[in-house]
Write a protein that holds these residues in place. Structure first.
Motif, PDB file in Angstrom:
ATOM      1  N   SER A  85       0.833  -1.213   0.000  1.00 60.92           N
ATOM      2  CA  SER A  85       0.000   0.000   0.000  1.00 60.92           C
ATOM      3  C   SER A  85       0.865   1.260   0.000  1.00 60.92           C
ATOM      4  O   SER A  85       1.919   1.317   0.646  1.00 60.92           O
ATOM      5  N   SER A 141      -0.184   6.903   2.933  1.00 55.67           N
ATOM      6  CA  SER A 141      -1.295   7.330   3.796  1.00 55.67           C
ATOM      7  C   SER A 141      -0.865   8.529   4.640  1.00 55.67           C
ATOM      8  O   SER A 141      -1.679   9.380   4.991  1.00 55.67           O
ATOM      9  N   SER A 158      -1.958   3.039  12.306  1.00 57.29           N
ATOM     10  CA  SER A 158      -2.613   2.118  13.241  1.00 57.29           C
ATOM     11  C   SER A 158      -2.348   0.668  12.877  1.00 57.29           C
ATOM     12  O   SER A 158      -2.101   0.352  11.714  1.00 57.29           O
ATOM     13  N   ASN A 215      -6.915   2.845   9.095  1.00 60.19           N
ATOM     14  CA  ASN A 215      -7.056   4.230   9.556  1.00 60.19           C
ATOM     15  C   ASN A 215      -5.711   4.810   9.962  1.00 60.19           C
ATOM     16  O   ASN A 215      -4.772   4.082  10.292  1.00 60.19           O
TER      17      ASN A 215
HETATM   18  C1  SAM Z   1       1.912  -1.489   6.964  1.00 60.82           C
HETATM   19  S1  SAM Z   1       1.412   0.193   6.981  1.00 60.82           S
HETATM   20  C2  SAM Z   1       1.741   0.598   5.344  1.00 60.82           C
HETATM   21  C3  SAM Z   1       1.701   2.064   5.055  1.00 60.82           C
HETATM   22  C4  SAM Z   1       1.838   2.344   3.586  1.00 60.82           C
HETATM   23  N1  SAM Z   1       3.089   1.852   3.062  1.00 60.82           N
HETATM   24  C5  SAM Z   1       1.643   3.805   3.225  1.00 60.82           C
HETATM   25  O1  SAM Z   1       2.450   4.344   2.453  1.00 60.82           O
HETATM   26  O2  SAM Z   1       0.660   4.376   3.640  1.00 60.82           O
HETATM   27  C6  SAM Z   1      -0.322   0.016   7.037  1.00 60.82           C
HETATM   28  C7  SAM Z   1      -0.974   1.138   7.787  1.00 60.82           C
HETATM   29  O3  SAM Z   1      -0.979   2.310   6.980  1.00 60.82           O
HETATM   30  C8  SAM Z   1      -2.190   3.019   7.165  1.00 60.82           C
HETATM   31  N2  SAM Z   1      -2.918   3.045   5.884  1.00 60.82           N
HETATM   32  C9  SAM Z   1      -2.530   2.511   4.715  1.00 60.82           C
HETATM   33  N3  SAM Z   1      -3.428   2.783   3.757  1.00 60.82           N
HETATM   34  C10 SAM Z   1      -4.426   3.525   4.331  1.00 60.82           C
HETATM   35  C11 SAM Z   1      -5.620   4.121   3.876  1.00 60.82           C
HETATM   36  N4  SAM Z   1      -5.990   4.029   2.622  1.00 60.82           N
HETATM   37  N5  SAM Z   1      -6.376   4.791   4.765  1.00 60.82           N
HETATM   38  C12 SAM Z   1      -6.007   4.911   6.048  1.00 60.82           C
HETATM   39  N6  SAM Z   1      -4.885   4.369   6.535  1.00 60.82           N
HETATM   40  C13 SAM Z   1      -4.090   3.691   5.690  1.00 60.82           C
HETATM   41  C14 SAM Z   1      -2.963   2.284   8.240  1.00 60.82           C
HETATM   42  O4  SAM Z   1      -2.629   2.840   9.479  1.00 60.82           O
HETATM   43  C15 SAM Z   1      -2.428   0.876   8.082  1.00 60.82           C
HETATM   44  O5  SAM Z   1      -2.621   0.093   9.211  1.00 60.82           O
END
Ligand code: SAM
Length: 400
Positions: A77, A106, A148, A201
């Protein structure tokens, strides 16, 4: 090992993906990723789809080996280098064999929604981590974007903030950023109660502290002794601050600590430098208390091992700094720990007994360094205020 391409995907999935990223995914022989990401990619008969197993970290090297020689695309993501899989892949196959195509993270989306600049904001990841990891980042006026673990994290963060005197912190939870179901919830931490959050989130915090908490949350060494659990501190805040000044934590430095007062020194070492690491050796009865105290002060990553001698550190990477509390007359211990230091490493030893002090004077004579006596007097409130001396401490420090 072949090249692995990591493609970042936003909450708008395949539809929001750039043409080049779509091409890379289509041409892959193997597509790996979480269920949510794999489901967004149109089916292709020539591709193998591999959903991440749980736990992933142990399985990943084997998975990559299984598909060696194939064109692999990994889906992740947002920006895969933000709390994502990219760093793990780099650590397995090396930087030259990992190509990363990020999309907006995010964190960037959250700052855009909050109208917060990069310069005024810090990012904290609680993904798969103890929520108390947030603690070292709390400070009045700070703006934090917190990733989160799941839908339960905002409530845990709110409870933690209230318990720490940060109940008036403005809390905005941004759910499903960039997707059709995007939503936000705003409250103070104290008013959060039973609000529901999406599994995906981000929590945005504008920190507000009670007056009582302001001095207790600094990452500058010298926390009040009462901040530590039993068995964790002996040195006293002034002596501890003097030790940390000479241990000089910086970057990814590693500390070994042993002896009375060592846990509190190790905890403050970690709090003052986010990239640093520490191993503390304690007697078996203290292990649980020290772990709990470290977690309560926001550094659950402190490695606590059983032992009182140098063998407690066997097999560990060489340290950049060593702290020894009250064991100065133990020549074998000091020699072994001094020899273990990397060149340029710092050794700090505290002594309170006459024997330990004499041993430090001899060491100072042999190795040089800095020998100081730390005497602190405090006024103990009573009917008549008088200066009451604390136990005098001798500190020897040397750079290898
Ligand atoms: C393992 S991390 C990865 C983050 C990711 N690489 C990024 O660039 O956003 C996953 C966390 O990112 C956040 N996250 C990722 N995509 C999201 C979205 N579309 N909306 C809200 N939070 C998001 C949440 O807190 C989620 O638990």
């Amino acid at each position: 090992m072949q090249r692995i391409t990591v493609v970042g995907i936003g909450a708008d999935g395949w539809d929001g993906l750039a043409m080049e990223s779509r091409r890379l995914v289509r041409e892959a022989e193997v597509v790996m990723g979480g269920k949510r990401h794999l489901e967004t990619v149109p089916w292709a008969w020539w591709q193998v789809r591999v959903e991440w197993p749980s736990p992933l970290a142990e399985a990943l090297p084997g998975l990559l080996e299984e598909y060696e020689g194939k064109r692999i695309v990994v889906l992740a993501s947002g920006d895969p280098f933000v709390a994502g899989i990219a760093s793990t892949l780099v650590s397995i196959v090396g930087p030259d064999d990992v190509e990363v195509i990020p999309t907006v993270s995010s964190e960037s989306l959250a700052r855009a929604r909050m109208r917060w600049s990069f310069e005024e904001t810090s990012l904290v990841s609680l993904v798969g981590r103890d929520v108390r990891r947030l603690l070292p980042h709390l400070a009045p006026g700070r703006k934090l974007v917190v990733l989160s673990s799941d839908g339960g994290t905002p409530a845990s963060v709110a409870a933690l903030l209230v318990a720490q005197g940060y109940g008036e912190t403005a809390m905005t939870v941004l759910n499903d950023l960039g997707g059709l179901a995007e939503s936000r919830t705003e409250s103070t931490a104290a008013g959060w109660k039973d609000r529901v959050s999406a599994e995906l989130n981000v929590i945005c915090l504008a920190c507000v502290a009670d007056a009582s908490r302001r001095s207790a949350t600094s990452s500058v060494p010298g926390l009040p002794d009462a901040a530590f659990g039993s068995g964790t501190t002996v040195a006293g805040r002034d002596a501890r601050a003097a030790a940390l000044a000479r241990l000089a934590p910086a970057g990814g430095d590693l500390l070994w600590a042993v002896g009375p007062g060592a846990p509190s020194v190790a905890i403050e070492w970690l709090r003052s430098e986010p990239l640093a690491s520490a191993v503390v050796a304690v007697v078996p009865e203290e292990v649980a208390d020290v772990k709990e105290s470290a977690a309560d002060l926001g550094v659950p990553e402190l490695r606590v091992v059983e032992g009182t001698g140098p063998e407690a550190f066997d097999g560990r990477e060489a340290p950049d700094a060593v702290f020894v509390g009250s064991r100065a007359a133990d020549a074998a211990l000091l020699d072994a720990l001094h020899d273990a230091l990397r060149p340029g490493g710092r050794l700090v030893v505290h002594a309170v007994t006459v024997e330990d002090e004499a041993a430090l004077v001899r060491r100072f004579g042999r190795h040089g360094g800095e020998l100081v006596r730390i005497g602190v007097e405090e006024v103990v409130a009573g009917e008549t205020a008088t200066w009451t001396p604390r136990r005098t401490l001798v500190q020897w420090s040397v750079v290898r």
